[in-house]
Design a protein around this motif. Structure first.
Motif, short mmCIF file in Angstrom:
data_model
loop_
_atom_site.label_atom_id
_atom_site.label_comp_id
_atom_site.label_asym_id
_atom_site.label_seq_id
_atom_site.Cartn_x
_atom_site.Cartn_y
_atom_site.Cartn_z
N GLU A 108 -9.16 -1.41 -0.34
CA GLU A 108 -10.15 -2.49 -0.24
C GLU A 108 -9.73 -3.71 -1.07
O GLU A 108 -9.83 -4.85 -0.62
CB GLU A 108 -11.54 -2.02 -0.70
CG GLU A 108 -12.16 -0.98 0.20
CD GLU A 108 -11.76 0.44 -0.19
OE1 GLU A 108 -11.03 0.61 -1.20
OE2 GLU A 108 -12.15 1.37 0.51
N SER A 109 -9.24 -3.48 -2.29
CA SER A 109 -8.84 -4.60 -3.14
C SER A 109 -7.59 -5.29 -2.60
O SER A 109 -7.46 -6.51 -2.70
CB SER A 109 -8.63 -4.15 -4.59
OG SER A 109 -7.62 -3.17 -4.66
N SER A 115 -6.58 0.65 -4.72
CA SER A 115 -7.55 0.76 -3.62
C SER A 115 -7.17 -0.19 -2.47
O SER A 115 -6.80 -1.34 -2.69
CB SER A 115 -8.97 0.46 -4.11
OG SER A 115 -9.16 -0.92 -4.24
N TYR A 124 0.83 -1.21 0.00
CA TYR A 124 0.00 0.00 0.00
C TYR A 124 0.86 1.26 0.00
O TYR A 124 0.53 2.25 -0.65
CB TYR A 124 -0.95 0.00 1.20
CG TYR A 124 -1.93 1.15 1.17
CD1 TYR A 124 -2.88 1.25 0.17
CD2 TYR A 124 -1.88 2.15 2.13
CE1 TYR A 124 -3.77 2.31 0.13
CE2 TYR A 124 -2.76 3.20 2.10
CZ TYR A 124 -3.71 3.28 1.09
OH TYR A 124 -4.59 4.34 1.06
#
Length: 164
Positions: free
Chosen positions: A90-91, A88, A81
């Motif tokens: 979330e993914s 994203s 990240y």
């Protein structure tokens, strides 16, 4: 009779104190060697992410490294990240959940630290076939709602007794 109750109460308190102070015997205790190795492990994970990032997509990197060593999944999530903030979160969390479902709680904790909305965790867990109560507290009424305005507005009034 009072003395017997007092003795029982004291013994119960002492037993409770010792049970709280006793270290768990299930391997959750960290020792100095593993605590010292943590920064080294983080550096190794970041180096591995750098190597794989040149060839693979961020989602593939998370899936590959977390699948190989589920205990590293939170560190992998953090490293990827930070390297690819445009992907994203979330993914990335979903890819980590799918690759290492046994580390779901640690992954969820890292995702919250990275700024993921806590209300998304149960849905991501369900999508990855993980029990949502693993990553969020189970409630009978669903997630806690924000404070809403009352349906009936009450106006402050006097006591109802008129001065006469």
């Amino acid at each position: 009779m009072k003395r017997k109750g007092l003795v029982v109460n004291i013994l119960w308190s002492v037993g409770l104190t010792f049970s709280v102070m006793a270290a768990p015997d299930n391997g959750t205790q960290t020792d100095t060697v593993s605590a010292a190795a943590a920064p080294n492990e983080q550096a190794q994970v970041e180096q591995r992410v750098e190597q794989l990032f040149a060839v693979h997509s961020p989602l593939d990197v998370v899936a590959m490294i977390a699948g190989e060593n589920p205990l590293d999944a939170p560190m992998v999530l953090q490293a990827v990240y930070r390297k690819a903030p445009n992907v994203s979160l979330e993914s990335l969390v979903l890819a980590a959940f799918n690759a290492a479902p046994e580390a779901a709680l640690a992954i969820a904790s890292m995702a919250l630290d990275l700024g993921l909305d806590a209300t998304l965790l149960p849905q991501l867990a369900i999508t990855a076939n993980i029990d949502p109560t693993t990553v969020a507290q189970a409630t009978a009424a669903g997630p806690a709602e924000t404070q809403q305005a009352p349906l009936i507005r009450r106006h402050p009034r006097g006591s109802g007794i008129s001065p006469s």
